[in-house]
Design a protein around this motif. Structure first.
Motif, PDB file in Angstrom:
ATOM      1  N   THR A 192      73.913  36.835 -74.765  1.00  0.00           N
ATOM      2  CA  THR A 192      72.590  36.509 -74.234  1.00  0.00           C
ATOM      3  C   THR A 192      72.609  35.315 -73.294  1.00  0.00           C
ATOM      4  O   THR A 192      71.668  35.124 -72.522  1.00  0.00           O
ATOM      5  N   LEU A 193      73.655  34.501 -73.334  1.00  0.00           N
ATOM      6  CA  LEU A 193      73.727  33.333 -72.463  1.00  0.00           C
ATOM      7  C   LEU A 193      74.410  33.623 -71.136  1.00  0.00           C
ATOM      8  O   LEU A 193      74.500  32.743 -70.279  1.00  0.00           O
ATOM      9  N   ASP A 194      74.903  34.826 -70.947  1.00  0.00           N
ATOM     10  CA  ASP A 194      75.535  35.198 -69.688  1.00  0.00           C
ATOM     11  C   ASP A 194      74.450  35.301 -68.611  1.00  0.00           C
ATOM     12  O   ASP A 194      73.534  36.113 -68.725  1.00  0.00           O
ATOM     13  N   PRO A 195      74.522  34.486 -67.553  1.00  0.00           N
ATOM     14  CA  PRO A 195      73.450  34.501 -66.549  1.00  0.00           C
ATOM     15  C   PRO A 195      73.290  35.832 -65.847  1.00  0.00           C
ATOM     16  O   PRO A 195      72.182  36.182 -65.431  1.00  0.00           O
ATOM     17  N   THR A 196      74.374  36.597 -65.700  1.00  0.00           N
ATOM     18  CA  THR A 196      74.233  37.897 -65.040  1.00  0.00           C
ATOM     19  C   THR A 196      73.460  38.872 -65.911  1.00  0.00           C
ATOM     20  O   THR A 196      72.688  39.688 -65.408  1.00  0.00           O
ATOM     21  N   ILE A 197      73.668  38.793 -67.224  1.00  0.00           N
ATOM     22  CA  ILE A 197      72.910  39.656 -68.129  1.00  0.00           C
ATOM     23  C   ILE A 197      71.454  39.220 -68.174  1.00  0.00           C
ATOM     24  O   ILE A 197      70.527  40.045 -68.125  1.00  0.00           O
ATOM     25  N   ARG A 198      71.220  37.925 -68.251  1.00  0.00           N
ATOM     26  CA  ARG A 198      69.849  37.421 -68.310  1.00  0.00           C
ATOM     27  C   ARG A 198      69.073  37.789 -67.048  1.00  0.00           C
ATOM     28  O   ARG A 198      67.862  38.025 -67.089  1.00  0.00           O
ATOM     29  N   ALA A 199      69.773  37.846 -65.911  1.00  0.00           N
ATOM     30  CA  ALA A 199      69.105  38.192 -64.663  1.00  0.00           C
ATOM     31  C   ALA A 199      68.611  39.634 -64.662  1.00  0.00           C
ATOM     32  O   ALA A 199      67.623  39.960 -63.986  1.00  0.00           O
ATOM     33  N   LEU A 200      69.280  40.501 -65.395  1.00  0.00           N
ATOM     34  CA  LEU A 200      68.909  41.917 -65.427  1.00  0.00           C
ATOM     35  C   LEU A 200      67.880  42.249 -66.498  1.00  0.00           C
ATOM     36  O   LEU A 200      67.097  43.184 -66.344  1.00  0.00           O
TER      37      LEU A 200
END
Length: 334
Positions: A192-200
């Motif tokens: 959940t802390l991965d910025p690419t995942i959070r962006a999506l």
């Protein structure tokens, strides 16, 4: 280094959706783990996906330990075949996996290609935004039932889950709750802390995933992260968590996976990167830094090579040409 007799080993149920002969970058960390666990007294039983339609890496598969039990029943049925086929087709169609250096000199994309790419990315945005964990979550119930049968028929002492994808963490957590076996979560990248995942992800999806992740972290016997910064970020995100259960194992170069005959005597200064650059994680920052390094050291394009094993989108290749690195960047399949 300790040596164990097979009969004296403890067995660990090892879940990963990416495993050789898959050429995916994510298959390399679990391979590294299963090669080393027996030295520590643990014999892994790998529970993974069927072999993908994507290009296999038979050299990587040759490094799987002899006698390792590999059960490819995590994903089955029409849904798996549909998603696996779509992922392979999308990678080919939108140019996300580029493994031929000659593509650097390819003609500019057509208008139709750009329209098709935008349409595919738009559909992908919606799917990723709505998906809790990832596209493999519908397979979770059947996978958990199959895995539970294996665990109950065998003598296992622990459950180990290596991701991403992230939905297997939930599978492992369910199995741990039912069987009372200790659970180890091994994150190749943050969830959940991965910025690419959070962006999506849509906000409500992020809230659900954060709640799931925090519960899994709380119940796990150990959580293995890929960097010290990742560990610090999770310590800040979950300050109530027992910090003693957080550990770090880097996604590092493994000299054991390099054979003498693979050694490259080429004197060209080479930087190798194993990982993906895509529309949410651009290679531009690195390419700009490489350009500055070459200028400072007065190096010509023929003196330097950047080999990327993984996704490399056409936009980054075009940028490399713009700053004079067209002959430096060498994208290859993972």
């Amino acid at each position: 280094m300790p040596c164990y007799r097979y009969g004296a080993m403890r067995r660990v149920f090892f879940i990963t959706l990416k495993f050789p002969p898959s050429s995916d970058i994510g298959a390399k960390r679990p391979l590294r783990m299963v090669r080393r666990l027996p030295r520590l007294g643990w014999q892994p039983y790998v529970f993974t996906n069927p072999e993908s339609r994507a290009q296999p890496d038979h050299d990587l598969a040759s490094l799987v330990p002899a006698g390792l039990e590999v059960d490819r029943r995590y994903a089955r049925g029409p849904y798996y075949r549909l998603v696996d086929g779509l992922k392979a087709a999308w990678s080919r169609d939108v140019g996300r996996d580029i493994g031929v250096p000659q593509r650097l000199a390819a003609a500019p994309e057509s208008r139709w290609t750009r329209i098709r790419r935008r349409a595919i990315y738009g559909a992908e945005n919606v799917a990723q935004g709505l998906n809790v964990t990832d596209e493999w979550w519908p397979l979770l119930p059947a996978a958990a039932i199959t895995a539970l049968g294996v665990i109950r028929s065998g003598d296992f002492q622990a459950i180990y889950v290596c991701g991403d994808p992230n939905s297997p963490y939930v599978t492992g957590w369910i199995l741990s709750r039912v069987t009372k076996l200790p659970l180890v979560i091994d994150m190749r990248d943050p969830w959940t802390l991965d910025p690419t995942i959070r962006a999506l992800k849509y906000p409500h999806t992020r809230r659900i995933e954060t709640a799931i992740e925090s519960r899994i972290f709380s119940d796990a016997a150990a959580v293995v992260l890929n960097t010290g910064r990742s560990r610090q970020a999770y310590e800040r995100a979950y300050p109530w968590l027992d910090r003693g259960k957080l550990h770090v194992i880097h996604n590092a170069f493994d000299p054991e996976l390099v054979r003498d005959e693979d050694a490259d005597p080429d004197p060209v200064f080479t930087v190798a990167h194993f990982g993906h650059y895509h529309r949410l994680r651009s290679a531009r920052v690195f390419l700009e830094g490489l350009r500055r390094f070459m200028d400072a050291e007065r190096l010509r394009p023929g003196d330097v090579r950047f080999v990327n094993y993984g996704e490399f989108i056409p936009a980054d290749l075009a940028f490399a040409r713009e700053i004079g690195l067209g002959g430096v960047v060498d994208p290859r399949p993972p």
